[in-house]
Structures are given as structure tokens and as C-alpha cells.
Design a protein around this motif. Structure first.
Motif, mmCIF file in Angstrom:
data_model
loop_
_atom_site.group_PDB
_atom_site.id
_atom_site.type_symbol
_atom_site.label_atom_id
_atom_site.label_comp_id
_atom_site.label_asym_id
_atom_site.label_seq_id
_atom_site.Cartn_x
_atom_site.Cartn_y
_atom_site.Cartn_z
ATOM 1 N N THR A 40 0.807 -1.218 0.000
ATOM 2 C CA THR A 40 0.000 0.000 0.000
ATOM 3 C C THR A 40 0.845 1.274 0.000
ATOM 4 N N PHE A 41 2.168 1.127 0.011
ATOM 5 C CA PHE A 41 3.021 2.319 0.048
ATOM 6 C C PHE A 41 3.018 3.007 -1.316
ATOM 7 N N ASN A 42 2.928 4.330 -1.290
ATOM 8 C CA ASN A 42 2.924 5.122 -2.516
ATOM 9 C C ASN A 42 4.128 6.060 -2.559
ATOM 10 N N PHE A 43 4.926 5.948 -3.603
ATOM 11 C CA PHE A 43 6.039 6.876 -3.774
ATOM 12 C C PHE A 43 5.587 8.182 -4.435
ATOM 13 N N GLN A 44 4.450 8.146 -5.078
ATOM 14 C CA GLN A 44 3.877 9.356 -5.674
ATOM 15 C C GLN A 44 2.486 9.544 -5.094
#
Length: 330
Positions: A121-125
Motif C-alpha cells: 500500500t506504500f505510494n512513492f507518488q
């Protein structure tokens, strides 16, 4: 190396990793409004925050206005009140809140955001922020009018929150409420003030913690019938009717694809794994919904139920009753 030195070193290393990961996240605000989630301690707030935060492009801020849950650097931006709970506003607090939200929403200030980059679920953007707030529900209306955000008000049964706080040996914040004349005069009658002070002076711990929930939520509950643009969701409804409640929430938030939210709902939150009753995570995974929402009654005596119901009655809290596991629709 001494144990406390090792702990300090681990904490420092963890903070360094967080800062490094946050520096790699690129945030550009999208067309949809950010979200303020007002909730209660031990009320499922981490769970619902992580559910919303699972949406693609979303990042979340955990305990964004709590001086006890942010770094020393960030605490310099959070309004200073004695016990960390913002109950009323003055010019200084208003200006501090405006500065703080500007810094956070411009992504110039990183506060308790996700950092475990290996999680799905991690978002870099990111293009949208949801901030969880547990220590400033009394100023929910100011935040609504001032910061152009969508408001979610998330509640759980007051006695459930009270028993969970007691189980974790957490204190209450009654002193700060009962010494704040501005808050008392704005939200309570003379008889309610007298009753609250008598509980503070001689009530049982379950009474004090239930009263703490009442005072924390009084302003928001009184406003709720007049604020049709808020989304009110209860922990109990979310547990029992997860999919339908999240579909409604996704529609409110203009989230086109609710599947990540629905998937995340089946994952026990960080706080469930660490602070909830033993077995709660298993019940969530197994789908034992009625048992999840009713566990708070275990160990309470008939007198405990009677005195806490009197508090709900005397403060006109119509949303919940000790005789009902589900909220009462107003």
C-alpha cells in the motif's frame, strides 16, 4: 551497551530511515480535497486511517495534531496546550493551526506518514492526504471551515473506548476540560458541569474514562445533525457491514476504485496487533463481527453499566447505549 542506549540508537536509526524514505516520496496535490478524520483513541482510528490510506496516490498522517505522537521537530509547529488536547481557540492557536496545516498540505512538513516502502500500500507518488486527529475534536468546525477539506467523523461506543483505555493503562484528560471555562460555557449546562466535576472528584475509573469520551466528543456530536456535508461513520457499522460502509465512504471521497480499501479492511491495524485485547485480531480475520464489537462488555459489572449509562443519559448522548452494541440511529 546499556539497554536504554540501544533503544535510543534504534529509535534514531528508525527516524533516519523514515526521513530518507519521505525524501523519496513525491507529492503533488491533485484536484480532490484532502481529508480530516476526527476519531477517538482506541476507537478503530488507525484501522480506518490505514484503509483510506491504501488508496492509490493517498498518504496518511497518523495523530497529526498530537504533541505526544510527533517528532520533537514537528512538535514545534503544533499548538501548545498543557495536555496536548486542543479544546478551544484563541488567536495564537488559530494562527498556529493555519501555519501547521499549510506546511503539512504543501508537503513541506512530514508528519507520521507511511515509511515502510516494502508494503503493497506504500505510494512513492501521492496527490492526496488524510490526516487522523484524535486530540482536537472540539475544534472540528473551525477545521472544516478553514482548511477546505472533507470531514470524516468516526466514532465508537464510549464505554468500549473507555475500557480499552483502562486496559492499556492510559490516563484521561478531564482536568483540562474542567478547568477550561470557555469550553464548559460553550458546550455544557450548569447541571452538566456540576455532574462532570463530581465524577472527576469521586467517580470510578470507568466513569471518568466514559466522561472523557463525552467531553471530547460533545462539540462534534452537537454539530453533527447540522453538518450534512460531514461523513459520520461508526466503528460498529464498519465492522458489521464492512463492504457497504466502505463503498459509501469511497463514493463520498470520490474514490473510483475502492478495491484497495476493501482489501485493507481485512488486515488488522498496527494498534490492533499491539494494544487490543488478545484474540481481537483473530476475530477480525475470522469474521466474528458481533464478538468484535461486543468484547468491551466482558468484565463489566451491572453497576458499571448503570453508572456509565447515567453519564450518557445526563449528557444527552443519544447515539449510544450500554444496552445496545450498535449505534442508535438518530
Amino acid at each position: 551497551m546499556r539497554k536504554h542506549n540501544r533503544a535510543e540508537l534504534r529509535a534514531l536509526l528508525k527516524q533516519v530511515i523514515k526521513v530518507l524514505v519521505w525524501s523519496l516520496v513525491k507529492h503533488k496535490q491533485g484536484s480532490k480535497k484532502n481529508i480530516l478524520l476526527f476519531a477517538n483513541r482506541r476507537g478503530g482510528s488507525t484501522w480506518i486511517t490505514q484503509i483510506i490510506g491504501a488508496t492509490r496516490g493517498m498518504t496518511f498522517i497518523d495523530h497529526g495534531l498530537s504533541i505526544h505522537n510527533v517528532s520533537k521537530y514537528v512538535s514545534g509547529f503544533v499548538p501548545k496546550v498543557d495536555d496536548g488536547h486542543i479544546r478551544t481557540l484563541n488567536p495564537d492557536i488559530r494562527n498556529q493551526l493555519k501555519t501547521y496545516f499549510d506546511e503539512v498540505f504543501n508537503h513541506d512538513l512530514r508528519v507520521n506518514s507511511p515509511w515502510k516502502f516494502w508494503e503493497k500500500t506504500f505510494n512513492f507518488q501521492t496527490d492526496r492526504i488524510v490526516m487522523k486527529i484524535t486530540a482536537a475534536k472540539s475544534v472540528i468546525d473551525f477545521c472544516d471551515k478553514e482548511f477546505n477539506c472533507q470531514i470524516i467523523y468516526f466514532t465508537r461506543h464510549p464505554v468500549a473506548c473507555a475500557t480499552a483505555s483502562l486496559r492499556n493503562n492510559w490516563g484521561h484528560h478531564l482536568k483540562g476540560y474542567l478547568e477550561n471555562d470557555h469550553f464548559l460555557n460553550a458546550h455544557l449546562s450548569e447541571s452538566e458541569i456540576s455532574f462532570a466535576k463530581s465524577i472527576y472528584q469521586s467517580g470510578s475509573e470507568i466513569e471518568k474514562h466514559t466522561l472523557n469520551w463525552v467531553l471530547e466528543n460533545k462539540a462534534a456530536l452537537d454539530l453533527l445533525p447540522k453538518r450534512n456535508h460531514w461523513f459520520h461513520l461508526t466503528y460498529e457499522e464498519l465492522v458489521v457491514d464492512t463492504n457497504q460502509q466502505l463503498i459509501k465512504l469511497a463514493e463520498f471521497l470520490e474514490i473510483k476504485d475502492p478495491k484497495p480499501m476493501l482489501h485493507q479492511a481485512g488486515v488488522p491495524s498496527r494498534s490492533t496487533r499491539g494494544l487490543s485485547q488478545k484474540g481481537t485480531s483473530d476475530l477480525i480475520i475470522q469474521g466474528e463481527k458481533e464478538k468484535v464489537i461486543g468484547r468491551w462488555k466482558q468484565g463489566l459489572s451491572p453497576n458499571d453499566l448503570a453508572v456509565t449509562q447515567k453519564i450518557l443519559d445526563d449528557f444527552n448522548i443519544q447515539l449510544y447505549s450500554v444496552n445496545e452494541l450498535m449505534p442508535i440511529k438518530l
